[in-house]
Design an enzyme around this catalytic site. Structure first.
Site, PDB file in Angstrom:
ATOM      1  N   LYS A 129      52.056   0.455 -35.936  1.00 45.62           N
ATOM      2  CA  LYS A 129      51.026   1.552 -36.416  1.00 45.62           C
ATOM      3  C   LYS A 129      50.174   1.134 -37.177  1.00 45.62           C
ATOM      4  CE  LYS A 129      54.028   5.270 -34.789  1.00 45.62           C
ATOM      5  NZ  LYS A 129      55.120   4.805 -34.158  1.00 45.62           N
TER       6      LYS A 129
HETATM    7  C1  LIG Z   1      55.686   4.786 -32.560  1.00 43.17           C
HETATM    8  C2  LIG Z   1      56.207   3.483 -32.037  1.00 43.17           C
HETATM    9  C3  LIG Z   1      56.361   3.423 -30.684  1.00 43.17           C
HETATM   10  C4  LIG Z   1      55.915   4.591 -29.483  1.00 43.17           C
HETATM   11  O1  LIG Z   1      54.360   4.499 -29.521  1.00 43.17           O
HETATM   12  P1  LIG Z   1      53.804   5.479 -29.056  1.00 43.17           P
HETATM   13  O2  LIG Z   1      52.107   5.596 -29.279  1.00 43.17           O
HETATM   14  O3  LIG Z   1      54.166   6.977 -29.746  1.00 43.17           O
HETATM   15  O4  LIG Z   1      53.906   5.812 -27.391  1.00 43.17           O
HETATM   16  C5  LIG Z   1      57.114   2.334 -30.325  1.00 43.17           C
HETATM   17  N1  LIG Z   1      57.830   1.505 -30.784  1.00 43.17           N
HETATM   18  C6  LIG Z   1      57.761   1.705 -32.322  1.00 43.17           C
HETATM   19  C7  LIG Z   1      58.412   0.631 -33.206  1.00 43.17           C
HETATM   20  C8  LIG Z   1      56.900   2.525 -32.964  1.00 43.17           C
HETATM   21  O5  LIG Z   1      56.736   2.909 -34.102  1.00 43.17           O
END
Ligand SMILES: *Cc1c(COP(=O)(O)O)cnc(C)c1O
Length: 550
Positions: A129
């Site tokens: 993120k």
């Molecule tokens: C947010 C997240 C996801 C999922 O990603 P999306 O964009 O919501 O599909 C997968 N793995 C981790 C570690 C995350 O923080």
């Protein structure tokens, strides 16, 4: 409001293509990138998408660019130079990715055979993120500084970002926004319900504009989200605070994530002796809210040779079920009928039907960004009627509205038309991975090659193995996205590898940045589980912060 994407300034910028945005529900259009970033959600409740997806003819010439250079090429196709001049955009991008620990920003590692892993966790909070939120934080600051030119004190435009988390978004948002001028950030977490390392990552950030609220008497993310929703819907909060959101529906987050699909594709061509630029690849994406894999869809539509995007869900599998049946249906809590709407089987099922798994960042009931893909599916379907583009777009918006209304009213929509599902299957495959399978893949990967996967990444790698074993899949190299560093989810990693020969958490996994983190000074305020009390707390702390900074 501007309409039809026509530039209101007439000829002034008519020679530069200007990208405009519209809402997936068809009632809102003609927005600039800045409006879309600052608003987050459209007035009709829909999500913003670009009016057209650019298809750059020269994409192959990008193969030797660094991550920030590539980001500039891609982002400038979606952000008009009249909105952010090229030099400014370059500067925002450079600052956003200078915080990453890897010189390649998002390095590609070869796991074995035709399987590669795209490590997206080299940013400040060790989760993917950061790729989006480092950029979004700098964008917010850029727009606010520009709005506030020549303004002082209370005249200044101030943004209050409020978000809730039990996982990765909170810390990534805090690191994206810490120290930014004219922005306050409030992150709510359920008190005592986030892992110690996640809690420490959030609460040890001591910048004045960072506010952690530990909400008592709550047990999950959904209750936190409800408080945030109530705040965003509240008249008092909206009159007194200029609220902003950083959740995954913000278009700028999707945009930033397109870059690593291109970057890893070019890395693969450099690493593999058999793969050339122009050949097709499969991406495998551990998926929750559909943001990450949606960025892959944009890369595909821009012309990157992606044979398929493989969605990998955990046991919260609404997306996997859609791809198998064409029906998008919320799961009800087990035992929901038994005791007044409450689930009875303890920690595993929540009142609303989300299952707690070993990959908590993917524990969702519905995927918020899926609406964007639905629009493109409906648009493609509308095109078969041979009407003009205006009509197709209007038709797509109406179809999406209808589906979403049905979802809200009945908890499901579909099955969608066969042709719509066929289009979805042309570009995507889906897999569902259970907790025991997640653990097994962490174990096998460590035993075979000594690499430690985090549980979310393991959900993806498990699906990648299945895809590599399939008739259609085996002809293509696979890039699985690694979304978090294993130290962030030490519980699952420990469960999988404790006692394994040669495994030592401190030695194999723990990054030096995490050592001693939990002992550092923390700043956090307790709050009751009551959205109106949260609102008053937010107002009070913003007020104090403004006093201190003036
Ligand atoms: C947010 C997240 C996801 C999922 O990603 P999306 O964009 O919501 O599909 C997968 N793995 C981790 C570690 C995350 O923080």
């Amino acid at each position: 409001m501007a309409s039809n994407g026509v530039d209101q300034n007439g000829s002034a910028s008519s020679h530069t293509p200007s990208q405009r945005y519209l809402s997936t529900r068809g009632e809102d259009e003609g927005f600039s990138f800045e409006e879309v970033v600052l608003k987050g959600l459209a007035n009709d409740g829909g999500l913003y998408i670009p009016e057209s997806i650019p298809t750059p003819q020269s994409w192959e010439s990008w193969k030797d660019l660094s991550f920030p250079e590539l980001a500039y090429e891609i982002l400038s196709l979606y952000i008009s130079p009249s909105e952010i001049p090229p030099a400014d955009l370059k500067d925002i991008i450079d600052r956003s990715y200078s915080t990453f620990r890897s010189p390649q920003t998002t390095p590609l590692v070869h796991l074995h055979d035709d399987l590669y892993l795209l490590e997206l966790f080299h940013g400040p909070t060790f989760a993917f993120k950061d790729v989006a939120l480092q950029f979004l934080g700098n964008l917010f600051e850029y727009f606010l500084v520009r709005k506030n030119q020549g303004k002082t004190g209370r005249e200044r435009h101030h943004l209050t970002v409020v978000g809730a988390t039990s996982g990765d978004t909170g810390s990534a948002a805090i690191y994206g926004l810490r120290g930014k001028k004219d922005v306050s950030v409030f992150i709510l977490h359920p008190k005592g319900r986030v892992s110690p390392i996640q809690e420490a990552q959030m609460t040890t950030v001591l910048d004045n504009n960072v506010h952690n609220l530990a909400v008592t008497g709550t047990f999950d993310d959904c209750q936190m989200q409800d408080i945030v929703k109530a705040l965003f819907a509240d008249k008092d909060a909206n009159e007194n605070l200029n609220l902003g959101a950083v959740n995954s529906i913000n278009w700028a987050r999707i945009l930033a994530q397109i870059v690593y699909y291109f970057h890893s594709y070019f890395s693969l061509a450099k690493k593999s002796s058999t793969f050339k630029v122009g050949d097709k690849v499969r991406f495998v994406v551990p998926t929750g809210n559909f943001g990450d894999v949606l960025a892959g869809y944009f890369a595909l539509r821009m012309g990157l040779p992606i044979e398929k995007l493989v969605i990998s869900t955990n046991e919260n599998d609404i997306l996997d079920r859609f791809w198998k049946t064409g029906k998008y249906e919320k799961k009800k809590a087990r035992g929901a009928d038994a005791v007044g709407g409450l689930a009875v089987d303890g920690a595993m099922a929540h009142p609303d039907g989300v299952k707690e798994t070993l990959s908590p960042a993917m524990d969702i009931l519905v995927s918020s960004n899926f609406e964007r893909l639905l629009w493109f599916l409906a648009y493609e379907f509308a095109k078969t009627a041979n009407m003009d583009d205006q009509w197709n777009k209007r038709q797509a918006g109406q179809e999406v509205s209808k589906w979403l209304k049905e979802l809200k009213a009945t908890g499901a929509f579909g099955p969608v038309y066969q042709d719509v599902l066929k289009t979805a299957k042309r570009d995507f495959d889906s897999e569902r991975v259970t907790d025991p399978e997640t653990i097994e893949t962490i174990q096998n990967t460590f035993k075979d090659i000594g690499y430690v996967l985090d549980p979310h990444t393991s959900v993806g790698v498990t699906a990648a193995h299945r895809s590599l074993d399939s008739e259609d899949g085996k002809a293509h190299p696979h890039i699985a996205l690694s979304t978090a560093h294993p130290a962030k989810f030490s519980g699952a990693v420990d469960m999988a590898l404790r006692g394994e020969e040669g495994f030592n958490f401190e030695k194999n996994v723990l990054p030096k940045e995490f050592v001693g983190l939990e002992q550092r000074e923390k700043r956090v305020t307790d709050s009751e589980n009551d959205w109106a009390k949260v609102r008053e707390l937010v107002k009070l702390q913003v007020e104090q912060e403004l006093k201190e900074s003036n």
